[in-house]
Design an enzyme around this catalytic site. Structure first.
Site, mmCIF file in Angstrom:
data_model
loop_
_atom_site.group_PDB
_atom_site.id
_atom_site.type_symbol
_atom_site.label_atom_id
_atom_site.label_comp_id
_atom_site.label_asym_id
_atom_site.label_seq_id
_atom_site.Cartn_x
_atom_site.Cartn_y
_atom_site.Cartn_z
ATOM 1 N N LYS A 1 0.854 -1.205 0.000
ATOM 2 C CA LYS A 1 0.000 0.000 0.000
ATOM 3 C C LYS A 1 0.881 1.244 0.000
ATOM 4 O O LYS A 1 2.060 1.192 0.368
ATOM 5 C CB LYS A 1 -0.920 0.029 1.215
ATOM 6 C CG LYS A 1 -0.218 0.024 2.596
ATOM 7 C CD LYS A 1 0.221 1.386 3.122
ATOM 8 C CE LYS A 1 0.889 1.308 4.481
ATOM 9 N NZ LYS A 1 1.680 2.493 4.841
ATOM 10 N N PRO B 1 10.269 -3.887 0.290
ATOM 11 C CA PRO B 1 11.287 -3.506 1.277
ATOM 12 C C PRO B 1 10.800 -3.758 2.709
ATOM 13 O O PRO B 1 9.598 -3.734 2.975
ATOM 14 C CB PRO B 1 11.484 -2.012 1.028
ATOM 15 C CG PRO B 1 10.242 -1.559 0.360
ATOM 16 C CD PRO B 1 9.720 -2.732 -0.419
ATOM 17 N N GLY C 1 7.477 1.387 4.738
ATOM 18 C CA GLY C 1 6.281 2.239 4.715
ATOM 19 C C GLY C 1 5.272 1.778 3.674
ATOM 20 O O GLY C 1 4.288 2.450 3.396
ATOM 21 N N LEU C 2 5.521 0.580 3.080
ATOM 22 C CA LEU C 2 4.606 0.055 2.062
ATOM 23 C C LEU C 2 3.685 -1.021 2.636
ATOM 24 O O LEU C 2 2.945 -1.671 1.903
ATOM 25 C CB LEU C 2 5.400 -0.528 0.878
ATOM 26 C CG LEU C 2 6.277 0.461 0.106
ATOM 27 C CD1 LEU C 2 7.102 -0.287 -0.946
ATOM 28 C CD2 LEU C 2 5.431 1.545 -0.573
ATOM 29 N N GLY C 3 3.746 -1.209 3.959
ATOM 30 C CA GLY C 3 2.849 -2.173 4.608
ATOM 31 C C GLY C 3 3.184 -3.619 4.279
ATOM 32 O O GLY C 3 2.302 -4.476 4.351
ATOM 33 N N GLY C 4 4.438 -3.893 3.936
ATOM 34 C CA GLY C 4 4.835 -5.254 3.546
ATOM 35 C C GLY C 4 4.474 -6.281 4.607
ATOM 36 O O GLY C 4 3.777 -7.264 4.331
ATOM 37 N N SER D 1 2.496 -6.005 7.177
ATOM 38 C CA SER D 1 1.054 -6.011 7.468
ATOM 39 C C SER D 1 0.296 -6.782 6.390
ATOM 40 O O SER D 1 -0.630 -7.548 6.687
ATOM 41 C CB SER D 1 0.522 -4.580 7.539
ATOM 42 O OG SER D 1 1.221 -3.859 8.517
ATOM 43 N N ASP E 1 -2.000 -1.416 10.441
ATOM 44 C CA ASP E 1 -2.056 -1.388 8.975
ATOM 45 C C ASP E 1 -2.540 -2.708 8.363
ATOM 46 O O ASP E 1 -2.452 -2.878 7.148
ATOM 47 C CB ASP E 1 -0.659 -1.090 8.408
ATOM 48 C CG ASP E 1 -0.334 0.388 8.440
ATOM 49 O OD1 ASP E 1 -1.200 1.187 8.829
ATOM 50 O OD2 ASP E 1 0.806 0.741 8.069
#
Ligand code: C5P
Length: 327
Positions: free
Chosen positions: A11, A95, A99-102, A104, A137
């Site tokens: 996200k 990554p 901050g891309l919610g990986g 989550s 998240d």
């Protein structure tokens, strides 16, 4: 048993407004989450015996109880009344601390994968509650597309899906720990405003909400009609810029990592109409009018030494269709 394999999508945050610290220690916030096509792949196997095993070749991914997938598996075994061994294998492409919610998204994939493997489903509200317990998240990934996040980010509401927007995600090597970024925000606001009064803090949140509402009610978003002479995506991006929606984390993360501010500028120079840090970073994204523009910009960012990929935002319907891999 055969594994259930799923794409675990990422996200971005289209704006993120941080409010006051709540009694539970979390920050009240408002954000618009948008799922995107970049993803990890997660394989879930339910077998005989007991225990949870996590496999991942990326050494940065923890393989113990501290992993969100582990915590999700524990909760789901209980909720589905399963007495099995669970093996979770993560093919990490996103990554870590980006901050891309990986992480989550991996947890949400574990929830869905376990349901599918067990042939049982929780009630939607129970799913959302378990997801919220695992992380702020996580619930957004059970909705997908364009999603309003309120509370500590775990209270999620589907918004009308935006059209597919070409984009570039740049993933610098540094990782930013979210709790640290929130603590820095508290320090920054104390310095900038003295103590923010409850009223000032809630005004900021309200302003963010009304900007989102404005964005979603303007012609290009609602009707799908482009402004004269432009494309629908082009008009939408201009509307997004006009709302002035921003990510508050930039104020504290950029001074600490100036190279991330430079990267945002590089995305702008490479032609993005709207660029921002995602979550607390370190990933930055740029939104573009066309796929071609995004592809060229990604190549420029890569040639300047930062890993970057051209991709596209992913609507709710697409996310649902693409989540399970044929097995
Ligand atoms: O919910 P999640 O596990 O992702 O949160 C990680 C940490 O980020 C929390 O322990 C808290 O320190 C911080 N946080 C916060 N306010 C939020 C979300 C997270 O302070 N709304």
């Amino acid at each position: 048993m055969k594994p259930v394999s799923l794409r675990s999508f990422a996200k971005i945050n289209l704006g993120l407004c941080i409010g006051p610290v709540r009694r539970d220690g979390f920050h009240e916030l408002r954000t618009v989450y948008q799922t995107i096509a970049l993803h990890d792949v997660v394989h879930i196997t339910l077998g005989r015996g007991r225990g949870i095993e996590l496999r991942c070749s990326d050494p940065r991914v923890p393989r113990d109880q501290s992993n969100t997938c582990w915590r999700m598996a524990e909760k789901m075994l209980q909720a589905l009344k399963l007495k099995n061994r669970v093996v979770i294998e993560i093919e990490k492409r996103l990554p870590v601390q980006g901050g891309l919610g990986g992480a989550s998204g991996n947890a949400a994939a574990t929830l869905l994968g376990l349901e599918r493997a067990a042939g049982k489903q929780l009630r939607p509200e129970d799913r959302l509650a378990i997801a919220a317990e695992v992380g702020s998240d996580v619930p957004l990934f059970l909705i997908g597309g364009t999603v309003m996040g309120v509370g500590r980010g775990e209270e999620v509401y589907p918004l009308p899906d935006l059209p597919a927007i070409p984009m570039v995600v740049a993933t610098p090597e540094v990782g930013v720990a979210t709790p640290h970024a929130f603590a820095e925000w508290d320090r920054w606001t104390a310095k900038e405003y003295g103590e923010l009064t409850a009223e000032q803090a809630s005004d900021r949140l309200k302003r963010f909400g009304s900007r989102v509402s404005t964005l979603l009610s303007v012609g290009s978003t609602l009707s799908g009609a482009p402004a004269r002479g432009g494309s629908r995506v082009g008009s939408l991006l201009l509307d997004l810029v006009r709302t002035g929606i921003e990510n508050d984390f930039e104020r504290v993360v950029f001074p600490e990592y100036p190279e991330l501010r430079d990267l945002k500028q590089a995305l702008r120079r490479a032609g993005s109409v709207y660029a921002s840090l995602s979550g607390s970073g370190s990933a930055l994204y740029g939104l573009f009018r066309t796929k071609e523009d995004a592809k060229n910009a990604a190549a420029r960012i890569v040639s300047s030494g930062t890993p970057a990929q051209a991709t596209v935002t992913l609507g709710r319907g697409q996310l649902r269709k693409k989540t399970f891999l044929a097995g």
